[in-house]
Design a protein around this motif. Structure first.
Motif, PDB file in Angstrom:
ATOM      1  N   ILE A 170      37.564  48.965  41.698  1.00 18.11           N
ATOM      2  CA  ILE A 170      37.260  47.918  42.668  1.00 18.11           C
ATOM      3  C   ILE A 170      36.724  48.618  43.915  1.00 18.11           C
ATOM      4  CG2 ILE A 170      38.203  46.059  44.091  1.00 18.11           C
ATOM      5  CD1 ILE A 170      40.385  45.712  41.984  1.00 18.11           C
ATOM      6  N   ARG A 202      36.780  42.254  48.507  1.00 19.28           N
ATOM      7  CA  ARG A 202      37.805  41.208  48.535  1.00 19.28           C
ATOM      8  C   ARG A 202      37.524  40.121  47.499  1.00 19.28           C
ATOM      9  NH1 ARG A 202      38.364  39.127  54.581  1.00 19.28           N
ATOM     10  NH2 ARG A 202      36.127  38.756  54.258  1.00 19.28           N
ATOM     11  N   LYS A 203      36.321  40.165  46.906  1.00 22.11           N
ATOM     12  CA  LYS A 203      35.945  39.101  45.973  1.00 22.11           C
ATOM     13  C   LYS A 203      35.263  39.687  44.735  1.00 22.11           C
ATOM     14  CE  LYS A 203      35.512  35.468  49.481  1.00 22.11           C
ATOM     15  NZ  LYS A 203      34.642  34.430  50.074  1.00 22.11           N
ATOM     16  N   TYR A 228      40.557  36.387  42.835  1.00 20.83           N
ATOM     17  CA  TYR A 228      39.690  37.510  42.510  1.00 20.83           C
ATOM     18  C   TYR A 228      40.525  38.687  42.018  1.00 20.83           C
ATOM     19  CZ  TYR A 228      35.741  35.047  44.572  1.00 20.83           C
ATOM     20  OH  TYR A 228      34.753  34.141  44.826  1.00 20.83           O
ATOM     21  N   GLN A 266      42.437  42.123  41.512  1.00 25.13           N
ATOM     22  CA  GLN A 266      43.247  42.979  42.359  1.00 25.13           C
ATOM     23  C   GLN A 266      43.607  44.248  41.605  1.00 25.13           C
ATOM     24  OE1 GLN A 266      43.933  42.110  45.563  1.00 25.13           O
ATOM     25  NE2 GLN A 266      42.755  40.225  45.225  1.00 25.13           N
ATOM     26  N   GLU A 267      43.982  45.261  42.336  1.00 24.24           N
ATOM     27  CA  GLU A 267      44.400  46.512  41.710  1.00 24.24           C
ATOM     28  C   GLU A 267      45.534  46.252  40.726  1.00 24.24           C
ATOM     29  OE1 GLU A 267      45.222  51.115  43.000  1.00 24.24           O
ATOM     30  OE2 GLU A 267      45.719  49.541  44.434  1.00 24.24           O
ATOM     31  N   ASP A 280      45.190  44.678  37.843  1.00 19.48           N
ATOM     32  CA  ASP A 280      44.832  43.609  36.907  1.00 19.48           C
ATOM     33  C   ASP A 280      44.230  44.199  35.634  1.00 19.48           C
ATOM     34  OD1 ASP A 280      45.685  41.599  38.575  1.00 19.48           O
ATOM     35  OD2 ASP A 280      43.680  41.035  39.286  1.00 19.48           O
ATOM     36  N   TYR A 304      42.019  47.560  36.359  1.00 17.89           N
ATOM     37  CA  TYR A 304      41.306  47.661  37.636  1.00 17.89           C
ATOM     38  C   TYR A 304      42.084  48.517  38.630  1.00 17.89           C
ATOM     39  CZ  TYR A 304      37.821  44.716  35.771  1.00 17.89           C
ATOM     40  OH  TYR A 304      36.796  44.277  34.980  1.00 17.89           O
ATOM     41  N   ARG A 344      41.816  50.471  42.570  1.00 16.28           N
ATOM     42  CA  ARG A 344      41.137  50.432  43.873  1.00 16.28           C
ATOM     43  C   ARG A 344      40.495  51.775  44.171  1.00 16.28           C
ATOM     44  NH1 ARG A 344      39.266  46.634  47.341  1.00 16.28           N
ATOM     45  NH2 ARG A 344      41.138  45.383  46.924  1.00 16.28           N
TER      46      ARG A 344
END
Length: 315
Positions: free
Chosen positions: A121, A126-127, A263, A265-266, A268, A284, A286
């Motif tokens: 991500i 944020r989206k 949306y 997130q870390e 997911d 996912y 970050r």
């Protein structure tokens, strides 16, 4: 027949999955036929050569195939061409009318990633949104095609794609642009397989996606506004299609942009599947950026929330 590439990034082995005489499916090493699965291989009638080798029994079984990383089934494409809002329900959830002509945009080919690689991500995102899509792989040069029917002869096969999109970067607002929202590293997972075109009914394939095990998308390529033949024909009027190019045909409804779901997130986990073409799974993570003095000095809490959080703690 399912064509894949297995192994570490940059060192993938060309592989063919096919039925064995015992009724099961085995992975066969295709290195004797080609060094890689790419545009040159497709243009040189590579799919037929693989079939012939399988029929002749000259491809050895690849030992330990199940333990190898699954790479993209196609080495880095020259072009990744995308069709936007190609399902009426997705256009509606995006706040747009269904298009009367195909919406075409490009993604950089360096966004391509393996189907089960960790997905980063972006640090300021944020989206970040998922999009399951049918991918078309071009097998021969095509330009100014006369008819949609003629376009089908240029299609080598199909694969699963995830067109990851950062909506805040993509959509109108603070300099939102589709290129910005669609160009992020590893934002185009492809695979796990490339399935030859003559083995796929591209007009009737179920597409599905899940986030953390909860279903998000469930549609069928029969709902495409512009079908495969129309898309390939249309794109050929505006650019030269080359062997190994990939065209993503658009996503159905059920993405986070709809406001029905959060949306990404870390942590997911996203699964995507297309009937007959296989399944992807990404976890996912970050992307972390170094807290350099320059970045801290100019920290935008919207784009780099972790920088703002760090500096506030220090204060």
């Amino acid at each position: 027949m399912k064509i894949a590439r297995l192994g570490p990034v940059g060192h993938e082995i060309p592989v063919v999955y096919a039925s064995a005489v015992d009724g099961g499916e085995k992975a066969y090493d295709a290195s004797s036929i080609t060094s890689d699965i790419d545009g040159a291989f497709l243009a040189a009638d590579g799919v037929s050569r693989l079939r012939s080798a399988l029929a002749a029994g000259t491809l050895p079984v690849l030992p330990g195939a199940a333990s190898l990383r699954i790479g993209t089934p196609l080495a880095r494409p020259s072009n990744v061409i995308c069709i936007g809002m190609n399902y009426a329900a997705h256009a509606a959830e995006s706040g747009s009318a269904a298009p009367e002509t195909p919406v075409v945009f490009l993604k950089p080919s360096n966004t391509v990633a393996g189907p089960c690689d960790d997905a980063p991500i972006p640090p300021g995102s944020r989206k970040y949104d998922w999009e399951v899509e049918l991918g078309i792989v071009i097998g021969r040069e095509a330009s100014y095609l006369d008819t949609p029917a003629e376009a089908m002869a240029a299609v080598a096969g199909y694969l699963v794609a995830n067109d990851l999109s950062e909506r805040e970067y993509q959509l109108p607002g603070a300099a939102g642009q589709w290129t910005k929202g669609k160009s992020l590293p590893k934002s185009t997972p492809l695979g796990p397989w490339l399935v030859p075109a003559d083995e796929v009914d591209a007009g009737n394939l179920r597409l599905r996606s899940w986030v953390n095990g909860e279903e998000r998308q469930d549609s069928n390529t029969a709902d495409l506004i512009f079908d495969v033949a129309t898309v390939v024909h249309h794109v050929s009027q505006y650019m030269l299609l080359e062997p190994g190019d990939v065209i993503l045909t658009g996503t159905p409804e059920g993405v986070a942009l709809s406001s029905r779901y959060p949306y990404l997130q870390e942590g997911d986990v996203v699964d995507l599947e297309i009937e007959g073409l296989g399944r992807q799974r990404q976890t996912y993570v970050r992307t972390r950026v170094p807290l350099s003095p320059a970045r801290v000095e100019a920290a935008d809490p919207h784009r780099y929330p972790e920088v703002a959080t760090s500096t506030s703690k220090e204060a």
